[in-house]
Design a protein around this motif. Structure first.
Motif, mmCIF file in Angstrom:
data_model
loop_
_atom_site.group_PDB
_atom_site.id
_atom_site.type_symbol
_atom_site.label_atom_id
_atom_site.label_comp_id
_atom_site.label_asym_id
_atom_site.label_seq_id
_atom_site.Cartn_x
_atom_site.Cartn_y
_atom_site.Cartn_z
ATOM 1 N N PRO A 46 0.830 -1.217 0.000
ATOM 2 C CA PRO A 46 0.000 0.000 0.000
ATOM 3 C C PRO A 46 0.863 1.265 0.000
ATOM 4 O O PRO A 46 1.853 1.345 0.722
ATOM 5 C CB PRO A 46 -0.792 -0.107 1.301
ATOM 6 C CG PRO A 46 -0.801 -1.566 1.621
ATOM 7 C CD PRO A 46 0.522 -2.093 1.134
ATOM 8 N N GLY A 47 0.515 2.210 -0.846
ATOM 9 C CA GLY A 47 1.232 3.477 -0.913
ATOM 10 C C GLY A 47 2.413 3.495 -1.854
ATOM 11 O O GLY A 47 2.980 4.557 -2.103
ATOM 12 N N ALA A 48 2.802 2.327 -2.381
ATOM 13 C CA ALA A 48 3.857 2.288 -3.396
ATOM 14 C C ALA A 48 3.201 2.595 -4.736
ATOM 15 O O ALA A 48 2.283 1.901 -5.157
ATOM 16 C CB ALA A 48 4.545 0.934 -3.411
ATOM 17 N N LEU A 49 3.653 3.641 -5.398
ATOM 18 C CA LEU A 49 2.987 4.120 -6.604
ATOM 19 C C LEU A 49 3.627 3.617 -7.892
ATOM 20 O O LEU A 49 2.924 3.312 -8.853
ATOM 21 C CB LEU A 49 2.975 5.650 -6.613
ATOM 22 C CG LEU A 49 2.350 6.318 -5.392
ATOM 23 C CD1 LEU A 49 2.511 7.832 -5.488
ATOM 24 C CD2 LEU A 49 0.902 5.908 -5.243
ATOM 25 N N ALA A 50 4.959 3.567 -7.934
ATOM 26 C CA ALA A 50 5.651 3.181 -9.160
ATOM 27 C C ALA A 50 7.091 2.817 -8.846
ATOM 28 O O ALA A 50 7.660 3.293 -7.866
ATOM 29 C CB ALA A 50 5.623 4.331 -10.164
ATOM 30 N N ILE A 51 7.662 1.971 -9.711
ATOM 31 C CA ILE A 51 9.071 1.639 -9.620
ATOM 32 C C ILE A 51 9.659 1.662 -11.024
ATOM 33 O O ILE A 51 9.016 1.238 -11.985
ATOM 34 C CB ILE A 51 9.311 0.271 -8.936
ATOM 35 C CG1 ILE A 51 10.816 -0.039 -8.844
ATOM 36 C CG2 ILE A 51 8.555 -0.832 -9.639
ATOM 37 C CD1 ILE A 51 11.161 -1.235 -7.988
ATOM 38 N N SER A 52 10.877 2.195 -11.132
ATOM 39 C CA SER A 52 11.661 2.182 -12.364
ATOM 40 C C SER A 52 13.049 1.682 -11.999
ATOM 41 O O SER A 52 13.548 1.978 -10.911
ATOM 42 C CB SER A 52 11.775 3.578 -12.963
ATOM 43 O OG SER A 52 10.507 4.115 -13.230
ATOM 44 N N TYR A 53 13.677 0.946 -12.916
ATOM 45 C CA TYR A 53 15.015 0.437 -12.632
ATOM 46 C C TYR A 53 15.778 0.232 -13.928
ATOM 47 O O TYR A 53 15.190 0.133 -15.003
ATOM 48 C CB TYR A 53 14.962 -0.862 -11.830
ATOM 49 C CG TYR A 53 14.020 -1.898 -12.376
ATOM 50 C CD1 TYR A 53 14.408 -2.769 -13.379
ATOM 51 C CD2 TYR A 53 12.725 -2.009 -11.885
ATOM 52 C CE1 TYR A 53 13.534 -3.719 -13.880
ATOM 53 C CE2 TYR A 53 11.844 -2.949 -12.378
ATOM 54 C CZ TYR A 53 12.261 -3.802 -13.377
ATOM 55 O OH TYR A 53 11.388 -4.738 -13.870
ATOM 56 N N GLY A 54 17.103 0.196 -13.800
ATOM 57 C CA GLY A 54 17.923 -0.050 -14.972
ATOM 58 C C GLY A 54 19.293 0.569 -14.848
ATOM 59 O O GLY A 54 19.705 1.025 -13.784
#
Length: 103
Positions: free
Chosen positions: A34-42
């Motif tokens: 809950p409350g995690a909106l987005a993740i990006s990685y690389g």
């Protein structure tokens, strides 16, 4: 919103498969937190040679607020993934840079 930025200096012998496994597990955790909106990685794609100080990869997590970020930090799955990250980075904890922004 809190933007949790984590930059990594993986050891050379850490395979691309293991790196992707770490990112995949972070994605799964964030999809269910809950409350995690987005993740990006690389990998770093900056043309500014040498400015990365060896932090060649990383991930960014967006949280609704500090409360959501703090719940992530103490979550048992995060703790397990964080242990894997530290074990995979050059010089252990020194191979991880964390920077949080309020946006």
């Amino acid at each position: 919103m809190i933007r949790h930025c984590v930059f990594l200096r993986f050891r050379d012998e850490v395979t691309a498969q293991e790196r992707q496994s770490i990112y995949r597990d972070l994605q799964i955790l964030c999809d269910n937190l809950p409350g995690a909106l987005a993740i990006s990685y690389g990998g770093n794609v900056s043309p500014e040679a040498g400015m990365d100080k060896g932090y060649s990869e990383g991930f960014i997590l967006d949280f609704a607020d500090a409360t959501a970020r703090d719940a992530y930090l103490v979550h048992p799955e995060h703790q397990a993934i964080a242990g894997r990250i530290v074990a995979a980075t050059a010089d252990s904890v020194a191979g991880v840079l964390v920077f949080d922004l309020e946006v």
